[in-house]
Scaffold this motif. Sequence first.
Motif, short mmCIF file in Angstrom:
data_model
loop_
_atom_site.label_atom_id
_atom_site.label_comp_id
_atom_site.label_asym_id
_atom_site.label_seq_id
_atom_site.Cartn_x
_atom_site.Cartn_y
_atom_site.Cartn_z
N GLY A 191 18.32 -4.97 -10.47
CA GLY A 191 17.62 -3.73 -10.19
C GLY A 191 18.47 -2.51 -10.48
N GLY A 192 18.07 -1.37 -9.92
CA GLY A 192 18.83 -0.14 -10.09
C GLY A 192 18.93 0.29 -11.54
N TRP A 193 20.03 0.97 -11.87
CA TRP A 193 20.19 1.51 -13.22
C TRP A 193 20.41 0.43 -14.26
N CYS A 194 20.91 -0.74 -13.85
CA CYS A 194 20.98 -1.85 -14.80
C CYS A 194 19.59 -2.16 -15.33
N ALA A 195 18.63 -2.24 -14.41
CA ALA A 195 17.27 -2.54 -14.82
C ALA A 195 16.65 -1.37 -15.56
N ALA A 196 16.93 -0.14 -15.12
CA ALA A 196 16.33 1.04 -15.74
C ALA A 196 16.70 1.15 -17.21
N LEU A 197 17.97 0.93 -17.53
CA LEU A 197 18.43 1.09 -18.90
C LEU A 197 18.08 -0.12 -19.78
N LYS A 198 17.73 -1.24 -19.15
CA LYS A 198 17.37 -2.42 -19.92
C LYS A 198 15.87 -2.63 -20.00
N ASP A 199 15.12 -1.95 -19.15
CA ASP A 199 13.67 -2.05 -19.21
C ASP A 199 13.17 -1.15 -20.33
N PRO A 200 12.50 -1.69 -21.36
CA PRO A 200 12.11 -0.87 -22.52
C PRO A 200 11.27 0.34 -22.14
N ALA A 201 10.33 0.19 -21.22
CA ALA A 201 9.45 1.30 -20.87
C ALA A 201 10.19 2.39 -20.10
N ILE A 202 10.96 2.00 -19.09
CA ILE A 202 11.68 3.00 -18.29
C ILE A 202 12.77 3.67 -19.11
N ALA A 203 13.47 2.89 -19.93
CA ALA A 203 14.50 3.47 -20.80
C ALA A 203 13.87 4.47 -21.77
N ALA A 204 12.69 4.14 -22.30
CA ALA A 204 12.02 5.06 -23.22
C ALA A 204 11.59 6.34 -22.51
N ALA A 205 11.12 6.23 -21.28
CA ALA A 205 10.73 7.42 -20.52
C ALA A 205 11.94 8.32 -20.25
N LEU A 206 13.04 7.70 -19.87
CA LEU A 206 14.27 8.47 -19.64
C LEU A 206 14.70 9.16 -20.93
N ASP A 207 14.57 8.45 -22.04
CA ASP A 207 14.94 9.03 -23.33
C ASP A 207 14.07 10.24 -23.66
N HIS A 208 12.77 10.15 -23.38
CA HIS A 208 11.88 11.28 -23.60
C HIS A 208 12.34 12.50 -22.80
N ALA A 231 3.90 8.09 -18.57
CA ALA A 231 3.37 6.73 -18.50
C ALA A 231 2.64 6.38 -19.79
N ALA A 232 1.81 7.29 -20.29
CA ALA A 232 1.09 7.04 -21.53
C ALA A 232 2.03 6.88 -22.71
N ALA A 233 3.11 7.65 -22.71
CA ALA A 233 4.07 7.60 -23.82
C ALA A 233 4.77 6.26 -23.91
N VAL A 234 4.89 5.57 -22.77
CA VAL A 234 5.60 4.28 -22.78
C VAL A 234 4.67 3.10 -22.58
N GLY A 235 3.35 3.36 -22.60
CA GLY A 235 2.38 2.27 -22.57
C GLY A 235 2.16 1.62 -21.23
N LEU A 236 2.32 2.37 -20.13
CA LEU A 236 2.07 1.84 -18.80
C LEU A 236 1.02 2.68 -18.09
N SER A 237 0.39 2.10 -17.09
CA SER A 237 -0.49 2.90 -16.25
C SER A 237 0.35 3.84 -15.41
N ARG A 238 -0.25 4.92 -14.96
CA ARG A 238 0.49 5.90 -14.16
C ARG A 238 1.06 5.25 -12.90
N THR A 239 0.26 4.42 -12.24
CA THR A 239 0.70 3.79 -10.98
C THR A 239 1.86 2.83 -11.22
N THR A 240 1.72 1.99 -12.24
CA THR A 240 2.79 1.02 -12.55
C THR A 240 4.07 1.72 -12.95
#
Length: 321
Positions: free
Chosen positions: A200-217, A232-241
């Motif tokens: 979890g944490g930042w290890c997961a954030a930087l390795k999760d393609p969607a969250i890493a892409a959002a951070l990059d944006h 959420a739309a930019a990384v292909g996830l629902s807003r809630t997820t």
Amino acid sequence: MDVFSDAVATMKVGRAKLTRSRRAGRWGHRFGPYPGAGFHVVLGGACWLIPPHGAPVWLTAGDVVFLPHGAAHGVSSTSDRALNELPLERTETAGPDLITDSVAVPADTTDPADHTVLLCGAYRLNRGSVHPFLRNLPDVIHLPARIGRHGSLRSAVELLGSDVTEQRPGAEAALPALLDLILVYALRAWLDEQCPQESGGWCAALKDPAIAAALDHMHRNPARAWTVAELAAAVGLSRTTFAARFGSYVGQSPMAYLTWWRLSVASRLLRESDAPLAALARQVGYSSEFAFAHAFKKEFGSPPGAFRKVHGGLHEPRSPS
């Protein structure tokens, strides 16, 4: 810049300081704690790293140790002494143009193979604006030399050892650049091999393609009026997820992180440029100078103009938890 590069860039203040030492026989030194990030590179021989907690760690030629929080630790020829039994290392670090050998070799020790050669140094940190990824690193990162592993890091270590040993022309420019490369490659190697996504944490954030892409944006375009739905739309996830996963990994909501990042960028711009405050506000996503000043003062404790006058970083932003 990508998130990882931004995180490293916000950490350092000025150039790294370093000293080279050559030891033989029975020896040991204690370092820190200190307000910075320390590192050791074993250029030759072997020794023990004595951490503040846990078992000693055997270091051999080519090993890199990074201590991101300046934790107290020791380096010794033997593993049988506790950290508080080692003498405090009081040698002042020098700039790359002033590297000199600190030698403690007994007269009856003539075999060069018995010598341990260490490069020890530190980065001064702007702790207030250190990225939360770096704040969550472990106290000690040990990257052992292994054949076929960490090729970029190994190459940088070899180049560093060559430049330090031979003191060739251009070392004043080469050494700081090599130290910066070793920092980047060491953190990259740790992220790839010692930072499991399931933790979890930042290890997961930087390795999760969607969250890493959002951070990059957010990092590439902090001035854009992002919303959670747009990210959420930019990384292909629902807003809630997206909101739930981002909060779980990063430790705060997407908008709270974006605000912190915008103000961190603003603090750097205030130090490095004389752009008008209104222009700077727009550059980091605020529609008015008043709104920017209000947010900046809330985060830093002083308005942007006063912060710029100080310019020495005496009032630092709080890093998100």
